[in-house]
Design an enzyme around this catalytic site. Structure first.
Site, PDB file in Angstrom:
ATOM      1  N   ARG A 196       0.855  -1.189   0.000  1.00 16.76           N
ATOM      2  CA  ARG A 196       0.000   0.000   0.000  1.00 16.76           C
ATOM      3  C   ARG A 196       0.882   1.226   0.000  1.00 16.76           C
ATOM      4  O   ARG A 196       1.710   1.391   0.905  1.00 16.76           O
ATOM      5  CB  ARG A 196      -0.838   0.040   1.295  1.00 16.76           C
ATOM      6  CG  ARG A 196      -2.039  -0.821   1.269  1.00 16.76           C
ATOM      7  CD  ARG A 196      -3.111  -0.342   2.225  1.00 16.76           C
ATOM      8  NE  ARG A 196      -2.712  -0.271   3.626  1.00 16.76           N
ATOM      9  CZ  ARG A 196      -3.518   0.126   4.585  1.00 16.76           C
ATOM     10  NH1 ARG A 196      -4.751   0.501   4.297  1.00 16.76           N
ATOM     11  NH2 ARG A 196      -3.122   0.177   5.825  1.00 16.76           N
ATOM     12  N   ASP A 218      -2.051  -4.070  13.027  1.00 14.36           N
ATOM     13  CA  ASP A 218      -1.421  -4.495  11.770  1.00 14.36           C
ATOM     14  C   ASP A 218      -1.268  -6.020  11.787  1.00 14.36           C
ATOM     15  O   ASP A 218      -0.454  -6.562  12.548  1.00 14.36           O
ATOM     16  CB  ASP A 218      -0.056  -3.815  11.619  1.00 14.36           C
ATOM     17  CG  ASP A 218       0.541  -4.086  10.244  1.00 14.36           C
ATOM     18  OD1 ASP A 218       0.805  -3.116   9.517  1.00 14.36           O
ATOM     19  OD2 ASP A 218       0.728  -5.284   9.896  1.00 14.36           O
ATOM     20  N   ASP A 234       2.332  -7.462  11.077  1.00 13.76           N
ATOM     21  CA  ASP A 234       3.247  -7.282  12.210  1.00 13.76           C
ATOM     22  C   ASP A 234       2.902  -8.234  13.348  1.00 13.76           C
ATOM     23  O   ASP A 234       3.800  -8.782  14.006  1.00 13.76           O
ATOM     24  CB  ASP A 234       3.174  -5.835  12.718  1.00 13.76           C
ATOM     25  CG  ASP A 234       3.998  -4.897  11.849  1.00 13.76           C
ATOM     26  OD1 ASP A 234       4.846  -5.384  11.074  1.00 13.76           O
ATOM     27  OD2 ASP A 234       3.779  -3.678  11.938  1.00 13.76           O
TER      28      ASP A 234
HETATM   29  N1  URA Z   1      -4.068  -3.888   7.405  1.00 15.69           N
HETATM   30  C1  URA Z   1      -3.910  -4.323   8.670  1.00 15.69           C
HETATM   31  O1  URA Z   1      -3.078  -5.165   8.942  1.00 15.69           O
HETATM   32  N2  URA Z   1      -4.712  -3.817   9.629  1.00 15.69           N
HETATM   33  C2  URA Z   1      -5.662  -2.909   9.376  1.00 15.69           C
HETATM   34  O2  URA Z   1      -6.377  -2.508  10.286  1.00 15.69           O
HETATM   35  C3  URA Z   1      -5.798  -2.453   8.044  1.00 15.69           C
HETATM   36  C4  URA Z   1      -4.991  -2.953   7.076  1.00 15.69           C
END
Ligand code: URA
Length: 209
Positions: free
Chosen positions: A104, A200, A203
């Site tokens: 992204r 995330d 992560d």
């Molecule tokens: N990607 C993620 O890992 N978490 C989110 O909240 C949005 C996109």
């Protein structure tokens, strides 16, 4: 058209609640995603075609249904989609696996492709796209757009969490692709994160934060 399968099974919901907790360890988060992957594989394969083969039970010969697992291809949207894969493969061990790498752009939130690898003869295969977080929907839209160029027999999309904005964006572009998700959260925040969400996913799966 614009089908959303909300997977409300209590086991899935319970495990998702545990995953949302901010103090959950990487190990536990990963194990829970693995387990949810197995449970969601049941949902996404519910209408998978079967064919009859002749087998012998200890008592007699019978015609019994089997699925051709090799006709399924799990398409991992890197890297968070990897966390879903092992659980899915445990249930459909013969499945093939494709990968799509997108990142992204942090400013525009638009998806940019950096990797794409699918098995051969995609026109014979049912594709199941794995991406735990359907947030803006931009990477999901781009992944499925690219996948459609290989002309798979069918496409399904599996996410763990979806934002209403992402679902709408996805189905505005791909109304023909059913979405399977365990939860539709309230909204996106200004950084494109799902809230309340779980943070995330990449992560948290790989312990990179
Ligand atoms: N990607 C993620 O890992 N978490 C989110 O909240 C949005 C996109």
């Amino acid at each position: 058209m614009r089908t959303v399968h909300h997977v409300t099974h209590p086991l899935v919901q319970h495990k998702l609640t545990l995953m949302r907790q901010k103090d959950r360890s990487t190990n536990s988060f990963r194990r829970l995603l693995h387990e949810i992957g197995m449970l969601m594989a049941y949902e996404v394969t519910r209408d998978m075609p079967t064919s009859l083969v002749e087998i012998e039970t200890p008592l007699e010969t019978m015609q019994a249904p089997v699925i051709d697992g090799k006709k399924t291809v799990f398409v991992v949207v890197m890297r968070a989609g990897d966390g879903f894969l092992d659980g899915m493969l445990e249930v459909v061990p013969g499945a093939r696996v494709g990968h799509i790498g997108l990142y992204r752009d942090p400013k525009t939130l638009v998806a940019v492709e950096y990797y794409f690898k699918m098995p051969h003869s995609m026109h014979e295969r049912d594709a199941v796209v794995l991406d735990p977080m359907l947030a803006t929907g931009n990477s999901a839209v781009a992944a499925v757009e690219r996948l459609k160029e290989t002309r798979p027999k069918s496409i399904r999309f599996v996410s763990l969490l979806a934002a209403p904005e992402g679902l709408k964006n996805f189905h505005d572009h791909h109304p023909d692709v059913p979405v399977y998700t365990a939860a539709i959260d309230r909204q996106l925040d200004e950084h494109g994160y799902i809230v309340p969400g779980l943070g995330d996913a990449g992560d948290r799966i790989f312990g990179t934060k």
